[in-house]
Design a protein around this motif. Structure first.
Motif, PDB file in Angstrom:
ATOM      1  N   THR B   2       0.847  -1.189   0.000  1.00 47.25           N
ATOM      2  CA  THR B   2       0.000   0.000   0.000  1.00 47.25           C
ATOM      3  C   THR B   2       0.878   1.231   0.000  1.00 47.25           C
ATOM      4  N   THR B   3       0.600   2.125  -0.881  1.00 45.84           N
ATOM      5  CA  THR B   3       1.421   3.327  -0.881  1.00 45.84           C
ATOM      6  C   THR B   3       0.828   4.323   0.093  1.00 45.84           C
ATOM      7  N   VAL B   4       1.649   5.306   0.385  1.00 49.45           N
ATOM      8  CA  VAL B   4       1.193   6.336   1.301  1.00 49.45           C
ATOM      9  C   VAL B   4       0.006   7.083   0.709  1.00 49.45           C
ATOM     10  N   GLN B   5       0.028   7.178  -0.636  1.00 56.12           N
ATOM     11  CA  GLN B   5      -1.049   7.917  -1.266  1.00 56.12           C
ATOM     12  C   GLN B   5      -2.419   7.315  -0.989  1.00 56.12           C
ATOM     13  N   ALA B   7      -3.156   5.590   1.477  1.00 53.47           N
ATOM     14  CA  ALA B   7      -3.453   5.888   2.867  1.00 53.47           C
ATOM     15  C   ALA B   7      -4.029   7.289   2.987  1.00 53.47           C
ATOM     16  N   LEU B   8      -3.431   8.189   2.230  1.00 52.47           N
ATOM     17  CA  LEU B   8      -3.898   9.568   2.271  1.00 52.47           C
ATOM     18  C   LEU B   8      -5.330   9.660   1.778  1.00 52.47           C
ATOM     19  N   LYS B  11      -7.932   8.578   4.061  1.00 53.78           N
ATOM     20  CA  LYS B  11      -8.105   9.497   5.171  1.00 53.78           C
ATOM     21  C   LYS B  11      -8.987  10.702   4.806  1.00 53.78           C
ATOM     22  N   ARG B  18      -2.780  19.430   1.128  1.00 50.76           N
ATOM     23  CA  ARG B  18      -1.976  18.352   0.573  1.00 50.76           C
ATOM     24  C   ARG B  18      -0.988  18.833  -0.470  1.00 50.76           C
ATOM     25  N   ILE B  21       2.995  19.201  -0.114  1.00 47.81           N
ATOM     26  CA  ILE B  21       3.991  18.154  -0.311  1.00 47.81           C
ATOM     27  C   ILE B  21       4.858  18.458  -1.527  1.00 47.81           C
TER      28      ILE B  21
END
Lengths: 435, 315, 275
Positions: B2-5, B7-8, B11, B18, B21
């Protein structure tokens, strides 16, 4: 643990801020200095009378000596402040060329002799100085080292370098040897030393420039000094001439007189061998005298000019450097004053005493016996070092080809005839009379 | 993975700003572009011009590139130097990186005095290349150098030679000095790699009964791919850019008889001339050589990165 | 595991001792030779000096403004390292942890800098520095160190960011942490080995750089240690003892800094990033 990291970071940050501030205030001083310069350039502020000159050079070893030169200069010119800022020999060209190309650089700089330095003049980086006083005393040959193809003079010649054999007087006496006056005697001396178990010639082939330098000396012995050189530079003779090939063969034959492992020895090694009395002769330039003296003050040595097959004796000479003015300098007048100072007898005498080199100014004598004898030889029986004077153009330069191919010859990769052939091929593309 | 994206995204809009970044890479990009990219690109354009001395003459298209490969002595100098760069890479990979990997593993396995050894291996890396070149020139000196003296004491006289003056040993000597210099860095990178391996994985493997070579093959090697990759790319680039040490030890002519010449030394000679005889006419040619070198390294690195990326994905 | 370590342990020690000896010997030789005379160095390069005196060092220190060089070197190196590590951490984090379509391109642009000799661009660089008014300013060196250190630093940090497990980060985000906070308090502490490496490497590069100071700095008061010491090679070409003393002086500050700082870095290394 967390706390510790926090403090560490805080500390780092504080350090950063401090240094940034420190560096900034540094910068502030800079810009202030810049504006100061700006006003003095407009020339009107009375408080800015003192002109500051900078000198660029590759002679890092001469810092202390130039301080004395500058002190002498300031006796008569107290308003001109001079700073000598040399760069390490091997990086000097890169540093100087870069700043000149950007229109910056020192006010006065040490110009490499002949084509190598004149390239800078052709590019318009050097101020013509034909009109300064004192130039007429120099011989045409010396001025030629910094005279452009346009006929303008671009530099004041500083010193003459000469190459010849130095020899260890004690070893010669112990072995009952006389200074050779003919080529055959020279070979005989080598043979006798070899028989006695003494290394005859301190020479190494690891650094190419030592090879062209040695050919400058030994070649003059085989080719009888000017007899061949005069015809070579006019194009009447070339490198395929049997006599020239013979000079390369002679270089090859000398290898048996070199120390063990000569292919791995460089300048520092052979100087040390000679200074530590582990070799009897040392084919090198006049500039080595102070260095050898520093290494072993008790060494009893002298020089002999290269004896030729025809029985003549020559030392090989050229102008080693000139001082020139940056075409973009803001203080050209002051710089010219300094260059005129470099043509005076007072400077010449200080130069000979302090630098232990041969001045380009005529009639300067030295208290140092070795040096004054050498100066006499330079004036009476010299032959031009044509590798530097005439063969430093082309890419690679003809001189470079000589160095590389001689190295190849000593390593058994090429024959002397092939060395001559490669030189000829290169010179035909770059040396005018051969084209 | 899973990429952080993702996850973002899950959320939602909790992180309203955002876009900030995208500011992250900006400072590095700016400084790097101004002080590295711009001057290099500006200088690369020289390769399309002819030069006389320092003045740029006329636009000549690809003439300089053609000259570089078809005109002697450039053509043979190029091949000669290229071979030396290949040897540089090969030897460094085997001697330096191979040894560094083993040493890092040994230290990772907690030998006593690990601290001392880490520092010892790394210490040469602290010296300036000028100092390194100078020191080793002295050690390798044929007549008063330590190496020959040591060989003499060991009764190995026949091995004594002029290490840097003999074309058969000069380049190898320099490469080995480079290995001496760079070893500690390799150890650090590999050690950092070993220490980043999650302890649970090792525990789990041990519980499964893995040991010795199986452990190395199945656990360590695959998980070390990132650091091996970093070291390979770096060694490759450094081998093909090899300049400083060769220049410090043998000058800009690749002496003796071009036996230590490398592409970067060849480039320096063309663009800046040999140090004693003044500058050359070959600024255009020098830039062309730099461009060729650049594209060669670029393409090789790209291929290599593609290859390792695939590997990583497969895992 | 126990069986294999029985025979491999002695072998391990022989290996690390041998390599450590080879690593340290030339440096030891440098220190030793700085107390010798030229004649001693050539006649007996392996032996101990016949007498011990710090005179060579004293003369050298009286000749060059070593303290000024030292301060300049510290300012340049520390500022460069702090900035390059901060900037590159930000950039590497962006490249490694997000999958924007241009990330590979950015990564590659950074790598380009390693593939071409920067010396090629020295004339455009000099003109740039002149126009920015940075000739004879330490900032010219700081900017160059940051710019030339960026490719390697980004490469190393990106590699290590990729090995970090994502779970911790996700957890932090669930707690409402922003990007900067995730980077600062979750990822970077885990990256201490890698950070230690890039700090050391950049520091060494900045400390030992002599090409850019040679070109951009002409005022003695702004010179750094390597350039200041470089002049010794010319001034003492025949006095080997002084030369070695100069080399030692040039290398010593770096070594002392390394010993002091290595505790911090090495602790990071041995502690292990992930427990």
């Amino acid at each position: 643990m967390r706390k510790m990291t926090k403090y560490l970071l805080l500390f780092l940050f504080a350090m950063l801020v401090t240094f940034v501030l420190a560096a900034c205030s540094d910068n502030g001083n800079d810009s202030k200095a810049d504006t100061d310069e700006g006003t003095s350039e407009n020339g009107e502020t009375a408080s800015e009378e003192k002109v500051k000159l900078t000198i660029g050079s590759w002679r890092t070893e001469d810092v202390a000596k130039y301080e004395k030169v500058i002190a002498l200069f300031n006796e008569t010119n107290p308003d001109i402040q001079v700073e000598f800022n040399p760069t390490k020999n091997t990086e000097y060209n890169t540093v100087l060329n870069t700043s000149l190309q950007a229109g910056e650089g020192p006010d006065i700089f040490h110009l490499r002799p002949y084509a190598a330095g004149l390239k800078l003049a052709e590019a318009g980086f050097v101020e013509p100085i034909s009109d300064i006083n004192g130039l007429d005393q120099y011989s045409e040959d010396y001025l030629a080292a910094s005279k452009g193809t346009d006929g303008e003079q671009y530099g004041v010649p500083l010193n003459i370098s000469s190459t010849q054999f130095f020899y260890n007087k004690k070893i010669f006496e112990d072995q009952g040897l006389e200074v050779p006056t003919t080529w055959d005697e020279f070979i005989e001396v080598n043979e006798k030393l070899l028989d006695a178990g003494i290394t005859p010639i301190a020479m190494g082939t690891k650094e190419g420039w030592l090879l062209s330098l040695t050919h400058g000396i030994v070649g003059a012995g085989v080719l009888d000094g000017n007899t061949f050189a005069d015809k070579l530079v006019t194009g009447d003779k070339d490198f395929t001439d049997p006599a020239f090939v013979e000079s390369i063969e002679a270089m090859n034959d000398l290898k048996k007189y070199f120390p063990a492992n000569s292919e791995g020895l460089g300048m520092d090694d052979i100087r040390t061998l000679f200074a530590m009395e582990q070799a009897a002769m040392f084919p090198l330039g006049s500039w080595e005298i102070p260095v050898v003296n520093e290494l072993n003050a008790d060494l009893d040595y002298d020089f002999f000019p290269m004896p030729s097959k025809a029985g003549n004796q020559t030392v090989t000479t050229w102008v080693d450097g000139s001082f020139a003015i940056n075409a973009k300098s803001k203080n050209k007048e002051a710089a010219k004053t300094f260059l005129e100072f470099l043509t005076t007898k007072e400077f010449g005498e200080l130069f000979v005493d302090e630098f232990k080199m041969i001045s380009a100014i005529p009639g300067i004598t030295s208290d140092d016996k070795l040096l004054s004898e050498l100066s006499k030889a330079v004036e009476s029986n010299s032959t031009p070092y044509y590798w530097v004077i005439n063969f430093v153009s082309g890419d690679p330069t003809t001189k470079t080809v000589l160095e590389t191919e001689l190295q190849g010859m000593y390593l058994g990769e090429v024959t002397p005839a092939e060395v001559a052939q490669k030189l000829q091929e290169n010179a035909e593309t770059s040396f005018e009379p051969f084209k | 993975m899973t990429t952080v994206q993702t996850a973002l995204k899950k959320k939602g809009r909790k992180n309203g700003k955002r876009w900030t970044i995208h500011l992250f890479p900006i400072p590095a990009l700016i400084i790097y572009s101004v002080f590295v990219l711009y001057p290099i690109l500006a200088a690369l354009t020289y390769s399309f011009y002819s030069f006389k001395g320092f003045s740029r003459e006329s636009f000549v298209g690809f003439d300089n590139f053609v000259t570089l490969f078809t005109t002697e002595p450039y053509g043979s100098m190029f091949t000669n130097a290229f071979k030396h760069n290949l040897l540089y890479f090969g030897l460094q990979m085997i001697v330096m990186n191979g040894l560094a990997f083993i040493l890092a593993f040994v230290i990772y396995k907690k030998v006593r005095g690990a601290e001392f050894f880490k520092i010892a291996f790394f210490l040469p890396r602290l010296l300036s290349v000028i100092v390194v070149g100078f020191l080793w020139k002295l050690i390798l000196n044929p007549n008063f150098g330590t190496l020959n003296m040591l060989l003499g004491k060991l009764g190995l006289e026949e091995l004594q030679r002029a290490w840097l003056g003999d074309p058969n040993t000069a380049l190898i000597s320099i490469i080995l000095v480079n290995c001496w210099f760079g070893l500690g860095f390799g150890v650090l990178i590999f050690l950092a790699g070993f220490q980043s391996i999650p302890g649970e994985l090792i525990e789990a493997a041990k519980l499964d009964g893995a040991k010795g070579m199986t452990m190395i093959r199945k656990i360590y090697l695959p998980l070390m791919i990132p650091s091996i990759m970093i070291m390979t790319v770096l060694t490759f680039i450094q081998s093909f850019e090899a300049f400083e040490l060769v220049y410090a030890m043998q000058g800009s002519m690749g002496e003796p008889y071009y036996s230590t010449d490398t592409l970067a030394v060849f480039f320096y000679r063309l663009a800046f001339g040999s140090s004693t005889s003044g500058s050359s006419d070959a600024i255009g040619l020098g830039s062309a050589l730099a461009a060729v070198l650049f594209f060669f390294i670029l393409i090789c690195t790209m291929i290599f990165l593609k290859f390792t990326n695939k590997k990583e994905v497969e895992m | 595991m126990k069986n294999s370590s029985m025979w491999s342990k002695p072998f391990y020690y022989v290996l690390v001792f041998a390599v450590a000896t080879i690593s340290l010997y030339p440096i030891f030789l440098m220190f030793l030779s700085s107390f010798k005379t030229s004649a001693e160095i050539f006649k007996n390069p392996l032996g101990l000096p016949t007498h011990f005196s710090l005179d060579t060092y004293r003369t050298l220190l009286s000749k060059v403004p070593f303290d000024q060089y030292f301060i300049n070197s510290v300012i340049v190196s520390v500022t460069s390292v702090v900035l390059v590590v901060i900037f590159c951490s930000l950039a590497a984090y962006y490249i490694a942890r997000f999958k924007f379509s241009w990330n590979n391109a950015i990564f590659f642009i950074f790598l380009l800098g390693m593939m071409i000799p920067i010396k090629l661009g020295i004339v455009p660089l000099f003109i740039l520095m002149r126009d920015l008014g940075l000739i004879n300013s330490l900032w010219s060196l700081i900017f160059m160190n940051i710019a030339t250190g960026t490719p390697l630093t980004v490469l190393i940090l990106t590699g290590f960011f990729k090995t970090m497990p994502t779970e911790l980060e996700e957890a932090a985000r669930m707690d409402g942490a922003g990007n900067l906070r995730v980077l600062w308090s979750v990822l970077l502490p885990l990256m201490r080995p890698a950070l230690g490496t890039v700090v050391i490497v950049n520091f060494i590069a900045a400390w030992n750089d002599f090409f850019f100071p040679l070109i951009f700095i002409t005022e003695k008061a702004k010179m750094t240690i390597p350039v200041g010491m470089l002049s010794l090679f010319g001034e003492h070409s025949a006095d080997w003892g002084s030369l070695f003393a100069g080399l030692t002086l040039a290398s010593l500050p770096m070594m002392i800094l390394f010993f002091v700082a290595s505790k911090q870095f090495m602790e990071g290394l041995t502690a292990g990033a992930v427990k």
